[in-house]
Design a protein around this motif. Structure first.
Motif, PDB file in Angstrom:
ATOM      1  N   ALA A   3      50.355  54.632  46.462  1.00 14.01           N
ATOM      2  CA  ALA A   3      50.716  53.211  46.378  1.00 14.01           C
ATOM      3  C   ALA A   3      50.549  52.690  44.954  1.00 14.01           C
ATOM      4  CB  ALA A   3      49.850  52.405  47.345  1.00 14.01           C
ATOM      5  N   THR A   4      49.477  53.109  44.293  1.00  9.15           N
ATOM      6  CA  THR A   4      49.239  52.657  42.920  1.00  9.15           C
ATOM      7  C   THR A   4      50.294  53.204  41.975  1.00  9.15           C
ATOM      8  OG1 THR A   4      46.864  52.609  43.402  1.00  9.15           O
ATOM      9  CG2 THR A   4      47.514  52.514  41.088  1.00  9.15           C
ATOM     10  N   LEU A   5      50.685  54.453  42.168  1.00  6.34           N
ATOM     11  CA  LEU A   5      51.747  55.034  41.342  1.00  6.34           C
ATOM     12  C   LEU A   5      53.066  54.289  41.563  1.00  6.34           C
ATOM     13  CD1 LEU A   5      50.870  58.799  41.852  1.00  6.34           C
ATOM     14  CD2 LEU A   5      50.849  57.588  39.670  1.00  6.34           C
ATOM     15  N   LYS A   6      53.356  53.933  42.804  1.00  5.86           N
ATOM     16  CA  LYS A   6      54.581  53.192  43.094  1.00  5.86           C
ATOM     17  C   LYS A   6      54.546  51.795  42.475  1.00  5.86           C
ATOM     18  CE  LYS A   6      55.545  55.465  47.537  1.00  5.86           C
ATOM     19  NZ  LYS A   6      55.632  55.256  49.005  1.00  5.86           N
ATOM     20  N   SER A   7      53.363  51.226  42.363  1.00  4.41           N
ATOM     21  CA  SER A   7      53.236  49.856  41.866  1.00  4.41           C
ATOM     22  C   SER A   7      53.564  49.730  40.384  1.00  4.41           C
ATOM     23  CB  SER A   7      51.808  49.349  42.097  1.00  4.41           C
ATOM     24  OG  SER A   7      50.903  49.958  41.190  1.00  4.41           O
ATOM     25  N   GLY A   8      53.437  50.828  39.641  1.00  2.57           N
ATOM     26  CA  GLY A   8      53.641  50.772  38.200  1.00  2.57           C
ATOM     27  C   GLY A   8      52.457  50.206  37.440  1.00  2.57           C
ATOM     28  N   LEU A   9      51.327  50.006  38.120  1.00  5.05           N
ATOM     29  CA  LEU A   9      50.150  49.466  37.444  1.00  5.05           C
ATOM     30  C   LEU A   9      49.512  50.469  36.502  1.00  5.05           C
ATOM     31  CD1 LEU A   9      48.436  47.540  40.389  1.00  5.05           C
ATOM     32  CD2 LEU A   9      49.494  46.525  38.361  1.00  5.05           C
ATOM     33  N   ILE A  10      49.781  51.761  36.697  1.00  4.09           N
ATOM     34  CA  ILE A  10      49.205  52.797  35.841  1.00  4.09           C
ATOM     35  C   ILE A  10      50.321  53.675  35.280  1.00  4.09           C
ATOM     36  CG2 ILE A  10      47.006  52.834  37.072  1.00  4.09           C
ATOM     37  CD1 ILE A  10      47.965  55.414  38.465  1.00  4.09           C
ATOM     38  N   ASN A  11      50.072  54.240  34.108  1.00  2.00           N
ATOM     39  CA  ASN A  11      50.986  55.240  33.547  1.00  2.00           C
ATOM     40  C   ASN A  11      50.237  56.494  33.108  1.00  2.00           C
ATOM     41  OD1 ASN A  11      49.742  54.313  31.219  1.00  2.00           O
ATOM     42  ND2 ASN A  11      51.547  53.237  30.455  1.00  2.00           N
ATOM     43  N   GLY A  12      49.013  56.617  33.595  1.00  2.00           N
ATOM     44  CA  GLY A  12      48.210  57.808  33.388  1.00  2.00           C
ATOM     45  C   GLY A  12      47.329  58.009  34.599  1.00  2.00           C
ATOM     46  N   LEU A  13      46.886  59.252  34.824  1.00  2.94           N
ATOM     47  CA  LEU A  13      46.144  59.536  36.045  1.00  2.94           C
ATOM     48  C   LEU A  13      45.155  60.668  35.804  1.00  2.94           C
ATOM     49  CD1 LEU A  13      45.958  58.876  39.130  1.00  2.94           C
ATOM     50  CD2 LEU A  13      47.643  60.694  39.490  1.00  2.94           C
ATOM     51  N   VAL A  14      43.932  60.501  36.321  1.00  2.00           N
ATOM     52  CA  VAL A  14      42.924  61.554  36.311  1.00  2.00           C
ATOM     53  C   VAL A  14      42.363  61.642  37.732  1.00  2.00           C
ATOM     54  CG1 VAL A  14      40.780  62.425  35.319  1.00  2.00           C
ATOM     55  CG2 VAL A  14      42.330  61.052  33.909  1.00  2.00           C
ATOM     56  N   ILE A  15      42.574  62.786  38.401  1.00  2.66           N
ATOM     57  CA  ILE A  15      42.121  62.961  39.778  1.00  2.66           C
ATOM     58  C   ILE A  15      41.684  64.400  39.999  1.00  2.66           C
ATOM     59  CG2 ILE A  15      43.571  61.126  40.742  1.00  2.66           C
ATOM     60  CD1 ILE A  15      45.593  63.173  41.592  1.00  2.66           C
ATOM     61  N   ASP A  16      41.145  64.685  41.186  1.00  2.28           N
ATOM     62  CA  ASP A  16      40.726  66.046  41.513  1.00  2.28           C
ATOM     63  C   ASP A  16      41.854  66.815  42.190  1.00  2.28           C
ATOM     64  OD1 ASP A  16      40.165  66.070  44.688  1.00  2.28           O
ATOM     65  OD2 ASP A  16      39.575  64.131  43.867  1.00  2.28           O
ATOM     66  N   ARG A  17      41.663  68.118  42.289  1.00  2.00           N
ATOM     67  CA  ARG A  17      42.721  69.009  42.790  1.00  2.00           C
ATOM     68  C   ARG A  17      43.145  68.674  44.218  1.00  2.00           C
ATOM     69  NH1 ARG A  17      40.817  74.976  42.953  1.00  2.00           N
ATOM     70  NH2 ARG A  17      39.456  74.011  44.502  1.00  2.00           N
ATOM     71  N   ALA A  18      42.184  68.516  45.136  1.00  2.00           N
ATOM     72  CA  ALA A  18      42.533  68.241  46.530  1.00  2.00           C
ATOM     73  C   ALA A  18      43.308  66.939  46.662  1.00  2.00           C
ATOM     74  CB  ALA A  18      41.264  68.205  47.385  1.00  2.00           C
ATOM     75  N   LEU A  19      42.922  65.941  45.905  1.00  2.00           N
ATOM     76  CA  LEU A  19      43.633  64.666  45.934  1.00  2.00           C
ATOM     77  C   LEU A  19      45.037  64.824  45.358  1.00  2.00           C
ATOM     78  CD1 LEU A  19      43.834  61.654  46.387  1.00  2.00           C
ATOM     79  CD2 LEU A  19      42.479  61.265  44.331  1.00  2.00           C
ATOM     80  N   ALA A  20      45.177  65.588  44.277  1.00  2.00           N
ATOM     81  CA  ALA A  20      46.492  65.819  43.674  1.00  2.00           C
ATOM     82  C   ALA A  20      47.430  66.524  44.660  1.00  2.00           C
ATOM     83  CB  ALA A  20      46.339  66.655  42.405  1.00  2.00           C
ATOM     84  N   GLU A  21      46.908  67.531  45.360  1.00  2.00           N
ATOM     85  CA  GLU A  21      47.723  68.270  46.325  1.00  2.00           C
ATOM     86  C   GLU A  21      48.160  67.361  47.471  1.00  2.00           C
ATOM     87  OE1 GLU A  21      45.037  71.399  47.298  1.00  2.00           O
ATOM     88  OE2 GLU A  21      45.792  72.741  45.719  1.00  2.00           O
ATOM     89  N   ALA A  22      47.259  66.478  47.922  1.00  2.00           N
ATOM     90  CA  ALA A  22      47.597  65.560  49.007  1.00  2.00           C
ATOM     91  C   ALA A  22      48.663  64.558  48.567  1.00  2.00           C
ATOM     92  CB  ALA A  22      46.342  64.825  49.482  1.00  2.00           C
ATOM     93  N   VAL A  23      48.582  64.083  47.339  1.00  2.00           N
ATOM     94  CA  VAL A  23      49.576  63.133  46.825  1.00  2.00           C
ATOM     95  C   VAL A  23      50.954  63.796  46.756  1.00  2.00           C
ATOM     96  CG1 VAL A  23      50.292  61.821  44.795  1.00  2.00           C
ATOM     97  CG2 VAL A  23      47.905  61.732  45.560  1.00  2.00           C
ATOM     98  N   LEU A  24      50.993  65.003  46.222  1.00  2.00           N
ATOM     99  CA  LEU A  24      52.269  65.714  46.086  1.00  2.00           C
ATOM    100  C   LEU A  24      52.848  66.093  47.452  1.00  2.00           C
ATOM    101  CD1 LEU A  24      51.391  67.984  43.048  1.00  2.00           C
ATOM    102  CD2 LEU A  24      53.110  66.167  43.073  1.00  2.00           C
TER     103      LEU A  24
END
Length: 330
Positions: A305-326
Motif C-alpha cells: 500500500a505504501t509503495l502504491k501511495s508514492g510516499l516513498i521512493n526507497g525501501l529497506v526491508i527483510d527477505r521474507a517481507l520482500a518475498e511476500a510483497v513480490l
C-alpha cells in the motif's frame, strides 16, 4: 596469406598488425589493465598503443565477452541482491536494500534492517543534506555509528511514542548527530495526542515551530512503515480502542508518519488526523529522497500500500517481507 576479413578487425600497435590469438589476448589484457585498473581514458590508451579509439573500445568489449574481464557488483554479505533488484525494478525505486537475516527472531530482523537502513543513509547523505527521522523501531536502540556520519542537520519529523523495549525518536536523531557532529532539531510531543486540546499547545512550542520550518528543507527522510495491528505500528499502539476500530472500519491497512492508508495506497481521513504532531503529507511528498523501512512479513500488505501511495521512493526491508510483497504483486 591475406586476412579473411581484410584485416579490418586486426589492430595495429606502432604500425604493425597484431596477429595470433595469444598476442591479441595480451593486447586485450594490456588495454583492460590500463582502462580498469589504471583509470586511463580510451584516448590516452589509443595514443599510447598506436590504436584508434574504436579499436580500444572493441578490445574492451572483447575482453568482457571472452571473460578476460569480469565485472561484479559487490553487495555486503547480508544483502539480497536479486530481491533488491526485483523490487527496485518493479516499483521504480531509487534505492532498495533487502537483508538476509533469518526470520525466526523479530529482534534479529529489526536489528538487521536497522543496520542496513543506517548504512544506506551513511552512503547517500552528505554534509549539505537535511535529514528527517521518524518514529520507527528499526532505528531505535541501535548502537552508535562506528564509521561516523555526515555533518548534516538531522530533524525529528514525528512525535515520540513511549515504549519500554525501545528508545524513542529523539534518541534515534541524537544517534546520527553524535556520529556526525551536525545539529539535532528535536521537539517534545507525543506522536498522537489523546484528545483535541493537546495538539495546538504542542504546535505552538518553539521547538516544534523550528522543526516545522525545517520540514520544507528536508532532502532525505527515513520513515517507518507500520501495518494496522498490534505490535505492527507505533501509531496503532498509541491510539485509543475507539480510534483503532474507526480506522479498521475505514479499511486502514498501513501507517506512515501518522498518515493512514488503505490497501490501494489512498490516504484515509480519520479523527486522529488533527491530533497527529509531525510532518504533513504535502511536506513529506516534497522531500526528494524518502526511504521506507519495515521488517516482519506480516507487513506485506502495508508495504505494498505504501509503495502504491508514492510516499516513498526507497525501501529497506527483510527477505521474507520482500518475498511476500513480490508474491502478492505479480
Amino acid at each position: 596469406m591475406s586476412d579473411t576479413n581484410g584485416g579490418a578487425d586486426v589492430p595495429k600497435v606502432d604500425g604493425r598488425r597484431v596477429r595470433g590469438k595469444q598476442s591479441q589476448m595480451l593486447l586485450m589484457a594490456g588495454v583492460a589493465r590500463r582502462y580498469y585498473l589504471e583509470q586511463r581514458s580510451r584516448v590516452q590508451i589509443a595514443e599510447e598503443l598506436g590504436l584508434s579509439r574504436f579499436q580500444v573500445g572493441r578490445l574492451l568489449e572483447r575482453a568482457r565477452e571472452t571473460g578476460l574481464v569480469r565485472i561484479e557488483i559487490g553487495l555486503p554479505d547480508d544483502l539480497e541482491m536479486d530481491l533488491s533488484g526485483q523490487l527496485q525494478d518493479r516499483f521504480g525505486l531509487r534505492y532498495c536494500a533487502v537483508t538476509q537475516a533469518p526470520d525466526d527472531s523479530l529482534q534479529l530482523l529489526r536489528s538487521s534492517v536497522g543496520q542496513a537502513a543506517t548504512s544506506l543513509l551513511q552512503e547517500i547523505v552528505s554534509d549539505r543534506d537535511v535529514v528527517g527521522i521518524s518514529s520507527t523501531r528499526t532505528l531505535m536502540g541501535l548502537p552508535d555509528l562506528v564509521d561516523g556520519f555526515s555533518r548534516c542537520a538531522v530533524v525529528q519529523i514525528t512525535g515520540a511514542v513511549s515504549r519500554i523495549d525501545a528508545w524513542d525518536v529523539m534518541e534515534a536523531v541524537r544517534r546520527f548527530t553524535r556520529a556526525g557532529g551536525g545539529p539535532a532539531y528535536l521537539y517534545y510531543a507525543p506522536m498522537v495526542c489523546p484528545d483535541d486540546s493537546g495538539p495546538e499547545i504542542y504546535r505552538k512550542q518553539p521547538d516544534f515551530v523550528r522543526c516545522q520550518q525545517l520540514f520544507r528543507e528536508l532532502t532525505v527522510c527515513a520513515i517507518g512503515i507500520g501495518a494496522w495491528g498490534n505490535e505492527l505500528s507505533t501509531v496503532y499502539e498509541a491510539a485509543s480502542a475507539h480510534d483503532r476500530e474507526t480506522a479498521r472500519d475505514l479499511r486502514v491497512c498501513a501507517e506512515v508518519v501518522g498518515l493512514l492508508l488503505d490497501g490501494q495506497g489512498r490516504t484515509v481521513q480519520t479523527p486522529m488526523d488533527e491530533r497527529m504532531i509531525g510532518i504533513s503529507e504535502p511536506e513529506l511528498r516534497s522531500v526528494p529522497t524518502r526511504i521506507g523501512i519495515a521488517f516482519d512479513a506480516r507487513k506485506s500488505d502495508a508495504v505494498r500500500a505504501t509503495l502504491k501511495s508514492g510516499l516513498i521512493n526507497g525501501l529497506v526491508i527483510d527477505r521474507a517481507l520482500a518475498e511476500a510483497v513480490l508474491l502478492a504483486d505479480p
